[in-house]
Design a protein around this motif. Structure first.
Motif, PDB file in Angstrom:
ATOM      1  N   ASP A  96       0.826  -1.218   0.000  1.00 16.38           N
ATOM      2  CA  ASP A  96       0.000   0.000   0.000  1.00 16.38           C
ATOM      3  C   ASP A  96       0.859   1.267   0.000  1.00 16.38           C
ATOM      4  N   ILE A  97       1.875   1.263  -0.871  1.00 15.21           N
ATOM      5  CA  ILE A  97       2.773   2.409  -1.021  1.00 15.21           C
ATOM      6  C   ILE A  97       2.585   2.977  -2.424  1.00 15.21           C
ATOM      7  N   PRO A  98       2.290   4.289  -2.567  1.00 15.92           N
ATOM      8  CA  PRO A  98       2.164   4.876  -3.914  1.00 15.92           C
ATOM      9  C   PRO A  98       3.491   4.785  -4.661  1.00 15.92           C
ATOM     10  N   ALA A  99       3.429   4.425  -5.958  1.00 14.84           N
ATOM     11  CA  ALA A  99       4.667   4.244  -6.730  1.00 14.84           C
ATOM     12  C   ALA A  99       4.586   4.975  -8.059  1.00 14.84           C
ATOM     13  N   THR A 100       5.683   5.639  -8.402  1.00 16.02           N
ATOM     14  CA  THR A 100       5.864   6.263  -9.719  1.00 16.02           C
ATOM     15  C   THR A 100       7.075   5.604 -10.371  1.00 16.02           C
ATOM     16  N   ILE A 101       6.950   5.269 -11.647  1.00 15.56           N
ATOM     17  CA  ILE A 101       8.040   4.611 -12.361  1.00 15.56           C
ATOM     18  C   ILE A 101       8.379   5.420 -13.605  1.00 15.56           C
ATOM     19  N   VAL A 102       9.656   5.789 -13.748  1.00 22.92           N
ATOM     20  CA  VAL A 102      10.142   6.475 -14.941  1.00 22.92           C
ATOM     21  C   VAL A 102      10.869   5.440 -15.806  1.00 22.92           C
ATOM     22  N   MET A 103      10.414   5.308 -17.056  1.00 23.35           N
ATOM     23  CA  MET A 103      10.958   4.284 -17.954  1.00 23.35           C
ATOM     24  C   MET A 103      11.450   4.939 -19.236  1.00 23.35           C
ATOM     25  N   PRO A 104      12.552   4.448 -19.816  1.00 21.60           N
ATOM     26  CA  PRO A 104      12.976   4.959 -21.123  1.00 21.60           C
ATOM     27  C   PRO A 104      11.888   4.749 -22.168  1.00 21.60           C
ATOM     28  N   GLU A 105      11.822   5.649 -23.119  1.00 21.17           N
ATOM     29  CA  GLU A 105      10.812   5.531 -24.168  1.00 21.17           C
ATOM     30  C   GLU A 105      11.021   4.289 -25.028  1.00 21.17           C
ATOM     31  N   THR A 128      17.566   6.427 -22.739  1.00 21.80           N
ATOM     32  CA  THR A 128      18.363   5.504 -21.935  1.00 21.80           C
ATOM     33  C   THR A 128      17.956   5.598 -20.470  1.00 21.80           C
ATOM     34  N   LEU A 129      18.431   4.607 -19.692  1.00 20.29           N
ATOM     35  CA  LEU A 129      18.167   4.604 -18.257  1.00 20.29           C
ATOM     36  C   LEU A 129      18.815   5.808 -17.584  1.00 20.29           C
ATOM     37  N   TYR A 130      19.928   6.287 -18.121  1.00 19.10           N
ATOM     38  CA  TYR A 130      20.604   7.450 -17.545  1.00 19.10           C
ATOM     39  C   TYR A 130      19.703   8.675 -17.598  1.00 19.10           C
ATOM     40  N   GLU A 131      19.062   8.883 -18.753  1.00 20.02           N
ATOM     41  CA  GLU A 131      18.149  10.021 -18.901  1.00 20.02           C
ATOM     42  C   GLU A 131      16.912   9.846 -18.026  1.00 20.02           C
ATOM     43  N   SER A 132      16.410   8.616 -17.942  1.00 23.06           N
ATOM     44  CA  SER A 132      15.267   8.346 -17.077  1.00 23.06           C
ATOM     45  C   SER A 132      15.621   8.612 -15.615  1.00 23.06           C
ATOM     46  N   GLY A 133      16.860   8.302 -15.242  1.00 31.30           N
ATOM     47  CA  GLY A 133      17.301   8.543 -13.875  1.00 31.30           C
ATOM     48  C   GLY A 133      17.300  10.023 -13.517  1.00 31.30           C
ATOM     49  N   ASP A 134      17.756  10.852 -14.452  1.00 27.70           N
ATOM     50  CA  ASP A 134      17.719  12.298 -14.209  1.00 27.70           C
ATOM     51  C   ASP A 134      16.294  12.775 -13.966  1.00 27.70           C
ATOM     52  N   ARG A 137      15.001  11.629 -10.505  1.00 25.89           N
ATOM     53  CA  ARG A 137      15.525  12.452  -9.417  1.00 25.89           C
ATOM     54  C   ARG A 137      14.838  13.816  -9.373  1.00 25.89           C
ATOM     55  N   GLU A 138      14.536  14.349 -10.541  1.00 25.56           N
ATOM     56  CA  GLU A 138      13.828  15.634 -10.616  1.00 25.56           C
ATOM     57  C   GLU A 138      12.434  15.518  -9.992  1.00 25.56           C
ATOM     58  N   ILE A 139      11.711  14.456 -10.336  1.00 22.69           N
ATOM     59  CA  ILE A 139      10.362  14.257  -9.785  1.00 22.69           C
ATOM     60  C   ILE A 139      10.432  13.968  -8.287  1.00 22.69           C
ATOM     61  N   ALA A 140      11.419  13.163  -7.873  1.00 22.33           N
ATOM     62  CA  ALA A 140      11.567  12.830  -6.453  1.00 22.33           C
ATOM     63  C   ALA A 140      11.770  14.091  -5.618  1.00 22.33           C
ATOM     64  N   ALA A 141      12.622  14.994  -6.113  1.00 23.50           N
ATOM     65  CA  ALA A 141      12.882  16.239  -5.382  1.00 23.50           C
ATOM     66  C   ALA A 141      11.642  17.129  -5.333  1.00 23.50           C
ATOM     67  N   ALA A 142      10.925  17.185  -6.444  1.00 23.47           N
ATOM     68  CA  ALA A 142       9.746  18.061  -6.516  1.00 23.47           C
ATOM     69  C   ALA A 142       8.595  17.542  -5.664  1.00 23.47           C
ATOM     70  N   GLU A 143       8.440  16.220  -5.567  1.00 24.74           N
ATOM     71  CA  GLU A 143       7.266  15.649  -4.899  1.00 24.74           C
ATOM     72  C   GLU A 143       7.579  14.960  -3.574  1.00 24.74           C
ATOM     73  N   GLY A 144       8.830  14.978  -3.179  1.00 25.51           N
ATOM     74  CA  GLY A 144       9.198  14.381  -1.897  1.00 25.51           C
ATOM     75  C   GLY A 144       9.125  12.867  -1.876  1.00 25.51           C
ATOM     76  N   LEU A 145       9.375  12.226  -3.010  1.00 21.97           N
ATOM     77  CA  LEU A 145       9.297  10.770  -3.096  1.00 21.97           C
ATOM     78  C   LEU A 145      10.645  10.131  -2.751  1.00 21.97           C
TER      79      LEU A 145
END
Length: 406
Positions: A96-105, A128-134, A137-145
């Motif tokens: 019961d933990i909200p999850a967001t997943i960033v995946m390469p196109e 690439t996974l490198y771009e998805s990682g950036d 991290r951007e979303i994590a910082a903005a939303e406190g995830l």
């Protein structure tokens, strides 16, 4: 093993206790037909039997179990080419933990849809996974995830290391462990676990030839990294900062494998071992196919780390392997145009035991004389020798032959 690493064997043992009951203790299975193929005694650890068909559940459960209640309430985010995504999404929903997943196109559709079905919010971003990682991290910082890294995290590494604990509990006499390497979480965790149990065991990592990231770092080289690989699960451009010291210290060798070998290994798992392996999951077997003499007569443990392969891709791989073995052959026959020619070709092929899969009859090609005809035919045969015999028979009957390559 005197060098301190970010995790210890004790951390892996504690992870094993945490994940018990949440993930499957997968079987380590004798693979007699793969043994015949390679000349070694092959045993396969079937991580493709996990609920999301990948070892990634081990690290995901361990990491999620260590979160505080406040962190669980805020939610988690992960970047992944597929298997880590599915594992985090699946167990986040269970806990019961909200999850967001960033995946390469470029992530295969089957992995995107499987992750979406677990209830996660999906963000497709980058090549690439490198771009998805950036982006993660951007979303994590903005939303406190809470960011759950796919490999460069002590809890993830410890969870993945439970694979070797199980393998060596079942078969302590293994001589070699061959493990696919992307960012290095699976390899590093298992290297630490295995070395404590058996200091003499040989540890071999496997990279896709198109993504020699660890080889570049370890050998101080600059081979090109990137390209369309069947093993997208280990298609990582940046090695883990936490995993690198472990792999540098404990792993005997990193073996690069070609796309053709990966395809051959995927096909061998399907046709000889009757199980599904994605490209990354088959990388260990590909390494054995590359250097069978290296493993001859030895007890080799393979980690079939994932089975999430698109069925259309699997069908294509198996057809391509039949073509490599010349059990499916495409030929262009040219001859004088005369009544009954197509029937003669069919009769000849039938008499020689070939099965016609496809045929095309044309007079329009400029490389065919005006009074000539071109017939393109795809046939199924018993083996390469049978194909050669059929080609010789056609030539004896006056047909000019050109073998077509798919």
């Amino acid at each position: 093993m005197n060098q301190p690493f970010v995790i210890t064997a004790h951390d892996i043992e504690k992870a094993a206790s945490r994940i018990d009951g949440h993930v499957l203790r997968t079987p380590l299975v004798e693979a007699p037909r793969l043994s015949e193929l390679t000349g070694a005694q092959v045993l396969v650890k079937h991580e493709n039997m996990q609920a999301t068909a990948s070892f990634k559940e081990r690290g995901a459960v361990n990491k999620l179990s260590l979160l505080t209640q406040e962190e669980k309430k805020r939610g988690v985010i992960a970047m992944s080419a597929g298997n880590h995504a599915q594992a985090v999404a699946y167990h986040a929903r269970r806990f019961d933990i909200p999850a967001t997943i960033v995946m390469p196109e470029t992530t295969p559709l089957v992995k995107v849809e499987n992750t979406r079905r677990q209830g996660a919010r999906i963000v497709l971003y980058g090549e690439t996974l490198y771009e998805s990682g950036d982006k993660a991290r951007e979303i994590a910082a903005a939303e406190g995830l809470v960011l759950i890294h796919p490999y460069d995290d002590p809890a993830i590494m410890a969870g993945q290391g439970t694979v070797a604990l199980e393998m060596l509990a079942d078969r302590p006499d293994l001589d070699v462990l061959i493990i696919p390497v992307g960012g290095g979480g699976l390899m590093a965790g298992n290297a630490i676990a295995a070395r404590v149990i058996n200091p003499d065991i040989e540890l071999i990592g496997v990279e896709a030839e198109l993504f020699p990231s660890f080889l570049n770092v370890l050998n101080n080289t600059s081979q090109p990294v990137g390209g369309p690989t069947l093993a997208e699960g280990i298609a990582v451009k940046a090695v883990g900062e936490l995993t690198l010291p472990v792999i540098r210290s404990l792993v005997r060798d990193i073996v690069p494998v070609s796309e053709a070998l990966i395809e051959r290994a995927v096909n061998a798992y399907a046709s000889l071992h009757h199980t599904l392996a994605e490209g990354a999951g088959a990388a260990g077997l590909a390494a054995m196919l590359k250097e069978p003499a290296r493993y001859a007569g030895r007890k080799v443990g393979l980690v079939l780390c994932g089975g999430n392969i698109d069925t259309r891709m699997l069908a294509g791989v198996m057809i391509r392997e039949l073509e490599r073995e010349r059990r499916i052959v495409s030929l262009r026959l040219t001859s004088d145009d005369r009544p009954g020619l197509l029937g003669k070709v069919a009769s000849l092929l039938g008499a020689e035991g070939a099965n016609i899969l496809e045929v095309s009859h044309s007079r329009r090609f400029l490389d065919v004389p005006a009074k000539g005809v071109s017939i393109e035919v795809t046939i199924e045969t018993r083996n390469a020798e049978h194909s050669q015999m059929i080609e010789e028979k056609l030539a004896q009957n006056g047909f000019a032959l050109h073998r077509l390559v798919a």
